[in-house]
Scaffold this active site. Structure first.
Site, PDB file in Angstrom:
ATOM      1  N   TYR A 132       0.845  -1.195   0.000  1.00 30.55           N
ATOM      2  CA  TYR A 132       0.000   0.000   0.000  1.00 30.55           C
ATOM      3  C   TYR A 132       0.881   1.247   0.000  1.00 30.55           C
ATOM      4  O   TYR A 132       1.764   1.386   0.848  1.00 30.55           O
ATOM      5  CB  TYR A 132      -0.912  -0.028   1.226  1.00 30.55           C
ATOM      6  N   CYS A 133       0.637   2.144  -0.956  1.00 32.87           N
ATOM      7  CA  CYS A 133       1.329   3.430  -1.023  1.00 32.87           C
ATOM      8  C   CYS A 133       2.839   3.209  -1.099  1.00 32.87           C
ATOM      9  O   CYS A 133       3.327   2.486  -1.961  1.00 32.87           O
ATOM     10  CB  CYS A 133       0.920   4.293   0.172  1.00 32.87           C
ATOM     11  N   LEU A 134       3.606   3.793  -0.190  1.00 34.13           N
ATOM     12  CA  LEU A 134       5.054   3.627  -0.198  1.00 34.13           C
ATOM     13  C   LEU A 134       5.446   2.169   0.019  1.00 34.13           C
ATOM     14  O   LEU A 134       6.467   1.709  -0.495  1.00 34.13           O
ATOM     15  CB  LEU A 134       5.670   4.511   0.885  1.00 34.13           C
ATOM     16  N   LEU A 167      -1.556  -1.186  -4.072  1.00 36.55           N
ATOM     17  CA  LEU A 167      -2.678  -0.320  -3.729  1.00 36.55           C
ATOM     18  C   LEU A 167      -2.206   1.130  -3.685  1.00 36.55           C
ATOM     19  O   LEU A 167      -1.432   1.506  -2.804  1.00 36.55           O
ATOM     20  CB  LEU A 167      -3.267  -0.715  -2.368  1.00 36.55           C
TER      21      LEU A 167
END
Length: 609
Positions: free
Chosen positions: A340-342, A368
């Site tokens: 997710y993200c980073l 994501l």
């Protein structure tokens, strides 16, 4: 990690490097006499920048000045653009005058300018009456003129143009008529009706918020969402811990579970429980109820002592040790990995390195709201250039990490109308409090970023785009996303200010494998937390098979049908179609392999402030 390339200064004719003059004893590298007590200029600069950064929330004044100078100089040398702007100013003034004249004679007239769809400041009925309709239309016309003035100036770099346009918009938002009692009809009516009671309550709210900010307390109402009691309550055990992560293994909710376990890698810019909020909107709970064996990384909230942790440490201590633990505990040959993200960016690096080294422990990769190509980072790129990164590195160098307030300030500016001015109007002038939600409470539970890791991320990934261009090194050798052969499921959100979906979509250009891309309604966080039954949710999804022709993001969006509802069932169905086998759930930990249940989820790291 980006490798800086230094270009040697040209040598005089007929002089070789061995012939270069060397400084005399007692002289510096240029041959100038040294002072008796030499000043460390670099240290002095860093300390000065760090002190200034506390006042500017980490934003570089030099970066803003460079952008303004670029725009102002080119505008001063563009007489054609100046004449155009003068003509626009006259036309807008005439439009407003004629509109006011028609309204003065009682004629029904459409507004001469409408707010943008996302601008809801002037939609109330009171704003459509004289003189307030003229105030807000005058403001919008001025805002439109400044947009014209800061865009389309020949010769200005696109980055500087975006920065100047953004800065002008921020300055105008300060003086918007909605922010003042005398020019906001709704606020004025409320103040008269309550005899100023709203202003008293607002002053109380302001003092309370200021006191909480000074002592480091969370916002009002956030205490109703206690980690481990109200949020992050899915049962599980921490089965592995090191200086950087706790690995949580969640308890099964079904008699049989999918044969392939799942490892979730959240971003360390946030607490992991964004994916395990309240029971009704917890992605983790949903997954275990669907028969998945779920493991989650909980990152340590770094302090000054963790300043030298780099991206390779996050790879080795984070994803590397977590994968070892998951396969040892479950006995599975491969894992469904989710980032997710980073955390998704880090997972893509790990997947590329594993593919390069022929490590086949990944069954699939789900990203994501995660970027792998940073050439078009969206509005967050306003705060990232060479001047800003150099300034920010000095700020982080002095304290050993990037402070939560410095990150929060930048994110709030990106949505200043929603996160700054509307809150000031609602909380401090109308004197009301918005009810706290689990997502808002989580958003206030912020984390820090280690100096070395964040510097590597900004220079190597964000500025250099090394991952997308094949220069990023793991273990001393470059990795390529095109080496990934396992199927990829990528999720973008329509209103993402952090990872614009068009940027997330570029995984289609980089990975030579089957890529399923899904675009869902919502922002960076709310679009991901999109449980079944969530109102007003829809998504688009399609799969590009390996070898198929590329379709650009806009054409893909126009050609892909909209489906109503949450995207979670779509993703779970994609996972099941790959390997539908099931079996009995594994035990918590594996003592024989050195993994024992240490303590209950949510663990200790998530509680650190």
């Amino acid at each position: 990690m980006s490798t800086a390339v230094q270009t040697a200064a040209p040598l005089p004719v007929n002089m070789t490097p061995d012939d270069e003059p060397r400084p005399r004893d007692g002289a510096d590298e240029d041959g100038d006499p040294r002072l008796p007590s030499p000043i460390n200029s670099l240290l002095l600069d860093r300390l000065a920048h760090a002190s200034l950064g506390r006042l500017t929330f980490g934003l570089s004044p030099a970066a803003l000045l460079l952008a303004w100078a670029d725009w102002a100089t080119h505008l001063a040398l563009a007489p054609g653009k100046q004449i155009e702007l003068q003509q626009k100013a006259v036309r807008k003034a005439v439009r407003l005058f004629l509109h006011a004249q028609r309204c003065a004679f009682g004629r029904q007239d459409r507004p001469c300018i409408e707010p943008l769809p996302q601008d809801r400041r002037f939609t109330g009925e009171a704003w459509q009456r004289w003189p307030y309709h003229l105030l807000y239309q005058s403001f919008l016309l001025t805002q439109q003129w400044w947009h014209n003035a800061t865009n389309g100036v020949s010769g200005v770099s696109s980055h500087h143009q975006d920065v100047v346009s953004f800065a002008a918009r921020q300055c105008l938002d300060v003086v918007a008529p909605s922010n003042f009692i005398a020019t906001n009809p709704e606020l004025l009516a409320t103040t008269i009706e309550e005899g100023g009671g709203n202003l008293y309550r607002g002053a109380v709210n302001l003092v309370e918020d200021w006191e909480r900010a000074v002592v480091g307390k969370r916002p009002v109402g956030a205490d109703a969402f206690v980690v481990g009691r109200d949020v992050a309550v899915t049962p599980g055990k921490v089965i592995h811990s090191n200086r950087l992560i706790e690995l949580i293994q969640y308890a099964p909710a079904t008699d049989r579970v999918r044969a392939v376990p799942m490892l979730i890698v959240p971003a360390w810019i946030m607490k992991y429980y964004i994916l395990d909020l309240s029971p009704e909107n917890s992605l983790v709970r949903y997954l275990v109820e669907q028969g998945h064996t779920v493991f989650m990384i909980s990152w340590k909230n770094p302090g000054a002592e963790d300043r030298d942790l780099g991206l390779n440490d996050y790879l080795r201590l984070g994803i590397g040790e977590a994968l070892d633990a998951v396969t040892a505990i479950t006995g599975a040959a491969c894992v469904d990995a989710v980032g997710y993200c980073l955390g998704g960016t880090l997972l893509s690096i790990a997947a590329a390195a594993m593919a390069r080294d022929r490590d086949d422990r990944l069954n699939s990769v789900t990203l994501l709201a995660a970027q792998t190509d940073f050439s078009e980072p969206g509005e967050l790129g306003l705060f990232i250039d060479e001047a800003e990164v150099a300034f920010l590195e000095d700020v982080m160098w002095e304290q050993g990490f990037l402070d939560t307030r410095q990150m929060a300030g930048a994110f709030q500016l990106l949505r200043s109308n929603d996160l700054i001015w509307s809150r000031m109007l609602h909380d401090y002038l109308f004197g009301k409090r918005r009810p706290m939600t689990d997502l808002m409470a989580w958003n206030s539970d912020q984390t820090r970023m280690p100096y070395r890791m964040h510097a590597e991320y900004l220079t190597g990934l964000f500025l250099g785009n090394d991952l997308a261009e094949g220069r990023y090194r793991v273990g001393g050798r470059p990795v390529a996303l095109s080496d990934i052969r396992v199927p990829v499921f990528a999720v973008g959100t329509t209103r993402d200010h952090v990872s614009p979906w068009q940027s997330v979509y570029k995984i289609n250009l980089l990975a030579d494998t089957d890529v399923t891309f899904l675009l869902t309604e919502g922002g960076h966080n709310a679009g991901i937390v999109s449980e079944p039954g969530h109102p007003r949710r829809s998504y688009r999804v399609s799969t590009r098979r390996e070898g198929e022709r590329f379709v650009d993001a806009e054409r893909w969006q126009a050609a892909t049908e909209v489906r109503d509802g949450s995207w979670w069932p779509e993703w779970v169905g994609w996972l099941r179609n790959d390997r539908p086998e099931t079996g009995p759930p594994p035990a918590h930990g594996n003592p024989g392999a050195g993994y024992v249940a240490l303590y209950d989820a949510p663990g200790k790291f998530v509680l650190e402030q």
